[in-house]
Scaffold this motif. Structure first.
Motif, short mmCIF file in Angstrom:
data_model
loop_
_atom_site.label_atom_id
_atom_site.label_comp_id
_atom_site.label_asym_id
_atom_site.label_seq_id
_atom_site.Cartn_x
_atom_site.Cartn_y
_atom_site.Cartn_z
N ARG A 485 45.53 54.92 32.52
CA ARG A 485 44.60 55.90 33.08
C ARG A 485 45.33 56.86 34.01
O ARG A 485 45.08 58.07 33.98
N ASP A 520 41.07 59.62 32.65
CA ASP A 520 39.61 59.52 32.50
C ASP A 520 38.92 60.72 33.13
O ASP A 520 37.97 61.28 32.56
N LEU A 521 39.39 61.13 34.30
CA LEU A 521 38.79 62.28 34.98
C LEU A 521 39.02 63.54 34.17
O LEU A 521 38.12 64.39 34.03
N SER A 524 36.60 63.65 31.23
CA SER A 524 35.21 63.97 31.59
C SER A 524 35.03 65.45 31.91
O SER A 524 33.91 65.96 31.86
N ARG A 526 36.49 67.86 30.24
CA ARG A 526 36.66 68.71 29.05
C ARG A 526 35.32 69.20 28.53
O ARG A 526 34.32 68.51 28.58
#
Length: 526
Positions: A485, A520-521, A524, A526
């Motif tokens: 991540r 992960d950030l 999210s 995109r």
């Protein structure tokens, strides 16, 4: 074989009698014969003896790779005394701990480390004196004493189970432990290593790992004697001079550890890559198949991996034939003399129950060359040595043919989303990315449960890291739960003196993993 006759002094004496004028030690362009080496070590033995060193005493060295280290060490061995080799990267507090814990009677240092040792002298009443390798230093010059000493060895009663070396393990928590290796174990290793590496009589071994490490002591030095060959000693590993040294000295075997092969593989190809006499490169960890094949083609050598540790010099070894498989550590390795007990290996669960094929558990070993234990640490010794088995702390699996595969250190297994993830597997994939020189994967706290994966990446020269691209690269090759991540660029990975990645330092450096790239950030957003 008479195991009761295996001492380092006798092992060397037999070689001196057989090949007295052949080189045993090559340092830069100086060749030291077996006879000369024996005389040098006899002089050192006489110095130690005159100082009062006797069987069972401990003497600390804080000395860089050089011939005088070996002479002084073999001098101790001929008395039945113990070498306490201190990591030359240690600072004052770490060094004081080793000097105190080992109960060192004397210390021998390079002048560059005198300031590290000096503050401990008045606090350690058991430390009689400190000597220096160089003239004009802070402490008396050991070389002056050696120059006046006799070349005939002093009389001494030396036993095979006398401790020849304390190998201090790199502790990730608490202080390092002192592995007690016996004279017998080192001689057995010296006899077996040439057989394992298929060395011919007179072959040369290149040693660039530090002499305070068991690899250089047991495999390189003892292996050279066993082959009636020579150790080509280098001050340290240097990618820029490595192959020049190998060619100039006609080296047949070298040992690697950590990132050495990865660094060598990423050097720009040269026209003289195949111009060398290397037959075998041996080391750990087992290399990914493509990397190993590329190295073998490029340099015309066989790359063999296995498993060994400070606590045992035997362990596992890859076969040289068609049974060799990518990522495998091979089979238990044995002494060539069938009268020596065979090495056994098994995979066990947390309760010590033996597991079947393709089940993941801890590797345990039983054989002729395990440590005697940890010095002054009976609890840790009892934890690791149980019913004749050595518990290695490494998680492995065994295939149906009996070969073993490394999964990860027990402490480097990351529990993520209910799954166990091998940091090594993830590192191998990311290291294949064209912009990556090397990387290290650790577990960091998760806001949910278990841990998240974080990767530290060193870019190749001139490369720019695109973390999104590297994450996609990993996602194309790994299950989703294995893809890191968090991503962070770093100029260089912290390493131990033996070039292993110091992951405990990386873990300690992370206060907030989200300060780097968060896959992960980014997804999210995109």
């Amino acid at each position: 074989m008479d195991l009761a006759a295996l001492t380092v002094g006798r092992f060397l004496a037999e070689a001196v009698e057989e090949v007295p004028d052949d080189p045993l030690l090559i340092w830069q362009d100086t060749h030291i014969s077996y006879r000369e080496f024996d005389e040098h070590s006899n002089r050192a033995a006489n110095v130690w003896h005159d100082l009062g060193v006797r069987r069972g005493d401990h003497v600390a060295f804080m000395v860089d790779n050089k011939p005088e280290f070996l002479y002084a060490w073999f001098g101790l061995a001929k008395l039945g005394a113990t070498l306490v080799a201190i990591n030359t990267g240690f600072k004052e507090q770490e060094t004081r701990y080793i000097l105190e814990h080992s109960q060192a009677k004397y210390a021998l240092v390079d002048d560059v480390y005198a300031d590290v040792v000096a503050p401990s002298i008045d606090t350690l009443p058991g430390l009689n004196a400190v000597y220096c390798m160089q003239a004009g230093g802070m402490f008396p010059h050991f070389g002056e004493l050696v120059a006046r000493a006799d070349t005939a060895a002093p009389a001494a009663d030396v036993h095979p189970d006398d401790v020849v070396s304390f190998i201090y393990t790199s502790g990730t928590t608490g202080n390092p432990k002192a592995v007690m290796q016996s004279q017998k174990n080192f001689v057995l290793t010296g006899q077996a290593y040439p057989h394992w590496m298929r060395m011919a009589k007179g072959d040369r071994i290149y040693a660039c790992l530090p002499l305070f490490h068991i690899n250089s002591q047991a495999y390189s030095m003892m292996g050279a004697i066993g082959a009636r060959g020579a150790i080509v000693l280098a001050p340290k590993f240097s990618a820029s001079t490595f192959w020049d040294d190998i060619r100039r000295h006609k080296v047949a075997v070298f040992n690697f550890i950590g990132a050495m092969t990865l660094i060598l593989s990423k050097k720009e190809p040269a026209d003289d890559d195949l111009d060398n006499d290397v037959k075998v490169a041996y080391g750990v960890p087992a290399l990914p198949g493509e990397l190993r094949e590329a190295l073998e083609r490029r340099y015309g050598m066989k790359v063999i991996s296995g498993f060994g540790m400070s606590e045992t010099t035997f362990g596992l070894l890859e076969p040289f034939d068609e049974r060799r498989r990518a990522g495998a550590m091979g089979f238990p390795r044995h002494h060539p003399d069938p009268s020596v007990p065979r090495t056994e290996a098994a995979v066990v669960d947390e309760d010590g129950n033996h597991l079947g094929d393709n089940q993941i558990g801890e590797l345990v070993l039983r054989g002729p060359a395990h440590m005697l234990g940890y010095f002054n640490d009976p609890d840790k010794t009892a934890e690791v040595l149980r019913d004749g088995w050595l518990y290695t702390g490494d998680m492995v699996r065994r295939d149906t043919d009996g070969q073993y595969y490394f999964v990860d250190r027990k402490k480097d297994i990351v529990r993520r989303r209910g799954e166990n993830v091998s940091s090594l597997e993830v590192e191998n994939v990311i290291n294949e990315h064209p912009a990556v020189l090397e990387c290290a994967v650790i577990g960091v706290p998760s806001e949910l449960t278990d841990e998240e994966l974080m990767v530290f990446i060193v870019p190749r020269d001139g490369a720019e890291l695109d973390f999104a691209d590297i994450g996609d690269w990993a996602a194309d090759r790994l299950a989703r739960f294995k893809v890191p991540r968090y991503y962070r660029q770093i100029d260089a990975l912290p390493k131990t003196s033996t070039q292993k990645i110091a992951k405990h330092q990386l873990r300690a450096s992370v206060d907030d993993p989200s300060k780097g790239y968060d896959r992960d950030l980014a997804a999210s957003a995109r």
